[in-house]
Scaffold this motif. Structure first.
Motif, PDB file in Angstrom:
ATOM      1  N   ARG A 121      -7.740  18.395  57.645  1.00  0.00           N
ATOM      2  CA  ARG A 121      -7.220  17.082  58.230  1.00  0.00           C
ATOM      3  C   ARG A 121      -5.497  16.807  58.065  1.00  0.00           C
ATOM      4  N   ASP A 122      -4.880  15.894  59.092  1.00  0.00           N
ATOM      5  CA  ASP A 122      -3.557  15.979  59.032  1.00  0.00           C
ATOM      6  C   ASP A 122      -3.553  15.470  57.584  1.00  0.00           C
ATOM      7  N   ASN A 124      -1.905  12.355  56.255  1.00  0.00           N
ATOM      8  CA  ASN A 124      -2.686  11.574  56.720  1.00  0.00           C
ATOM      9  C   ASN A 124      -4.153  11.258  56.532  1.00  0.00           C
ATOM     10  N   ALA A 126      -5.961  12.158  57.875  1.00  0.00           N
ATOM     11  CA  ALA A 126      -7.233  11.870  59.684  1.00  0.00           C
ATOM     12  C   ALA A 126      -7.655  13.304  60.080  1.00  0.00           C
ATOM     13  N   PRO A 128      -9.628  16.072  62.822  1.00  0.00           N
ATOM     14  CA  PRO A 128      -9.024  16.614  64.590  1.00  0.00           C
ATOM     15  C   PRO A 128      -9.569  15.624  65.251  1.00  0.00           C
ATOM     16  N   VAL A 129      -8.473  15.824  66.485  1.00  0.00           N
ATOM     17  CA  VAL A 129      -9.415  14.577  67.843  1.00  0.00           C
ATOM     18  C   VAL A 129     -10.025  16.535  68.586  1.00  0.00           C
ATOM     19  N   GLU A 172       0.110   9.509  69.120  1.00  0.00           N
ATOM     20  CA  GLU A 172      -0.558   9.606  67.838  1.00  0.00           C
ATOM     21  C   GLU A 172      -2.039  10.621  68.123  1.00  0.00           C
ATOM     22  N   GLU A 175      -1.486  14.313  69.270  1.00  0.00           N
ATOM     23  CA  GLU A 175      -0.561  15.281  67.978  1.00  0.00           C
ATOM     24  C   GLU A 175      -2.026  15.994  67.213  1.00  0.00           C
ATOM     25  N   ARG A 176      -2.857  15.060  67.408  1.00  0.00           N
ATOM     26  CA  ARG A 176      -4.353  15.510  65.914  1.00  0.00           C
ATOM     27  C   ARG A 176      -4.906  15.738  67.827  1.00  0.00           C
ATOM     28  N   THR A 177      -5.565  16.027  68.558  1.00  0.00           N
ATOM     29  CA  THR A 177      -6.286  16.812  69.123  1.00  0.00           C
ATOM     30  C   THR A 177      -6.435  18.057  69.580  1.00  0.00           C
TER      31      THR A 177
END
Length: 401
Positions: A121-122, A124, A126, A128-129, A172, A175-177
Motif C-alpha cells: 500500500r502507499d 497513507n 491506501a 493500489p487502484v 490522487e 498516482e495510486r493506479t
C-alpha cells in the motif's frame, strides 16, 4: 462493495437467476419449447469445420502437457494476424517475446491483474487502484478485488460516448493506479475508442506508471469499419510496447467460445510476468487446441461470414425497434443496450410474459456514492440467434415494453 470471499454475490448471472427463480416464464417466441436466453453472449453459430479436423489430426498431443507459451506456429499465426489487422510497423512484435497463448482471455485478464497489481500500500495505507469502466465485464472487478486492489469505477453513458472519461480521474487516484482496463468495442454498449483516445490513454499510463489492459475481444465483430486497436497507436508513440497489454480471443471472432483459446500481446516484461503466474496457477492451451487455433488465426474468410450474421441481426433490430429505447447500431459487438427505464423490472416482465431472459444493466454496473448506477435503466440483449428467432424475439420485446 465486493467481497473476494463471495465473488458470486455480484456475478451478474447469479443475480439474474435470483431475480427470476420464483417467477414462471411465459410462452417463448415462435412456440419454442424452452425459454429464450438473450442474456448471455454465447455464439450460436459453429466454427469452421476444419477446427474439428485439426483437433483430430493432432490428437497425439492430448498425452502431453500444454506448452507454456504456445507453439511457435500458434505464436507466429497470432503475429501475422495482428500485422494484417492493425497498423504495426515490421519488427515491433517478436512472437517469442511479445505474445502469449491463453486459455481464454477471461483467464488472461484475471492473471494479468494479479501480475500487475503490487501487494504494498502507499504511505497513507491506501491500496493500489484498478480503473474499470462501468458497466463492465465481471472479471475486471473480481480480479481487482482478488488482487487486493481498490476498483475505481468510471461511469460511461451516452454523454461520454459510452467510454470512460480518463481526463476526469483525480490526480490522487492516478498516482495510486496500477492497472487500467478498457474494453473496446465495449461490452455491453459496443462503443469503440478511436486512435486519439487510445493514444491519450496510453500516454497517461506511461506518465503515471500504470499498465493498460486493452480487452479487444469484440474487435472483429464490427458493423461498419474495423475499430482501432491499441497496437494501431504504438508506432506514433515511439514504437514502444511499454505499459501495454492487448487481449484477443477466438470466442466471438470464430464462434469458438468452447475452444478456450486466446492470446495476450504487448510489453515483454508484462508478458513474462503473466506467463510466470499462469505456470503457477493457470492452465496452458493443449496442443490439439493450439493447432486448430493456429489455423483460425491464419484464416480471415470465415470471420466475414460471422460479421455478416450479426450485421443482419442489427438490421433486423433497426427494422423492429427503430429509434425506440435509445437504439442505434453500435460500432461493434453483438449486444443491444436498450434504455427501458428500469432494467430489473423489464427483465422480470419479459420473462413472465414472453419467456425471454435478458440481463438488467444494473448487474453490470456499480452505484456511486450518491446511489447512481449507470446501467440501472438498461437491459443487455445478445443478438446471437438466427434471423427468424431474432426478429420474433425483438418483436415481442418491443410489444411488451
Amino acid at each position: 462493495m465486493i467481497d473476494r470471499q463471495n465473488l458470486q454475490a455480484f456475478h451478474p448471472f447469479t443475480r439474474l437467476r435470483s431475480l427470476l427463480e420464483d417467477l414462471e416464464p411465459g410462452p417463448a417466441p415462435l412456440g419454442a419449447s424452452e425459454p429464450l436466453a438473450l442474456s448471455i453472449g454465447e455464439p450460436k453459430g459453429q466454427p469452421p469445420a476444419f477446427v474439428a479436423e485439426e483437433i483430430a489430426a493432432n490428437a497425439a498431443g492430448w498425452s502431453g502437457y500444454p506448452p507454456a507459451r504456445g507453439t511457435p506456429a500458434f505464436l507466429e499465426a497470432c503475429r501475422g494476424w495482428l500485422e494484417r489487422r492493425y497498423d504495426i510497423a515490421p519488427g515491433i512484435l517478436d512472437p517469442q517475446r511479445h505474445i502469449l497463448a491463453l486459455p481464454g482471455t477471461r483467464e488472461g485478464l484475471f492473471f494479468a491483474t494479479m501480475a500487475t497489481v503490487p501487494q504494498q500500500r502507499d504511505e497513507n495505507g491506501a491500496p493500489p487502484v484498478v480503473l474499470i469502466p462501468s458497466p463492465f465485464y465481471h472479471v475486471y472487478a473480481g480480479a481487482a478485488v482478488s488482487a487486493g486492489a481498490e476498483p475505481v469505477f468510471l461511469p460511461t453513458s451516452s454523454e461520454t460516448g459510452f467510454l470512460p472519461d480518463y481526463q476526469s480521474v483525480p490526480e490522487e487516484i492516478l498516482e495510486r493506479t496500477a492497472l487500467c482496463i478498457l474494453c473496446s468495442p465495449s461490452n455491453p454498449q459496443g462503443a469503440a475508442a478511436n486512435r486519439w483516445q487510445l493514444a491519450d490513454l496510453l500516454t497517461l499510463a506511461r506518465k503515471n506508471g500504470f499498465v493498460v489492459a486493452f480487452d479487444e475481444c469484440y474487435a472483429e465483430i464490427y458493423t461498419r469499419t474495423p475499430p482501432a486497436g491499441a497496437l494501431d497507436v504504438v508506432d506514433q508513440l515511439g514504437g514502444s510496447l511499454d505499459n501495454l497489454l492487448v487481449f484477443h480471443s477466438l470466442s466471438k471472432r470464430s464462434n469458438a467460445a468452447g475452444l478456450r483459446c486466446g492470446f495476450a500481446a504487448g510489453d515483454e516484461k508484462l508478458i513474462t510476468a503473466l506467463n510466470a503466474l499462469l505456470l503457477v496457477g493457470g492452465a496452458g492451451v493443449p496442443r490439439p487446441i493450439l493447432a486448430a487455433a493456429t489455423r483460425l488465426w491464419q484464416d480471415d474468410g470465415h470471420v466475414e461470414d460471422i460479421r455478416a450474421f450479426y450485421r443482419q441481426n442489427f438490421e433486423i433490430a433497426q427494422e423492429v425497434l427503430g429509434n425506440r429505447f435509445g437504439f442505434s447500431i453500435p460500432d461493434g459487438g453483438f449486444f443491444l443496450w436498450l434504455d427501458v427505464g428500469d432494467g430489473e423490472a423489464a427483465a422480470k416482465k419479459l420473462w413472465q410474459e414472453a419467456g425471454i431472459r435478458v440481463l438488467p444493466g444494473a448487474y453490470m454496473s456499480v452505484a456511486d456514492s450518491e446511489g447512481y448506477n449507470p446501467g440501472a435503466k438498461y437491459v443487455r440483449i445478445a443478438l446471437v440467434f438466427d434471423a427468424e428467432v431474432t426478429k420474433a424475439a425483438l418483436g415481442r420485446i418491443a410489444e411488451i415494453l
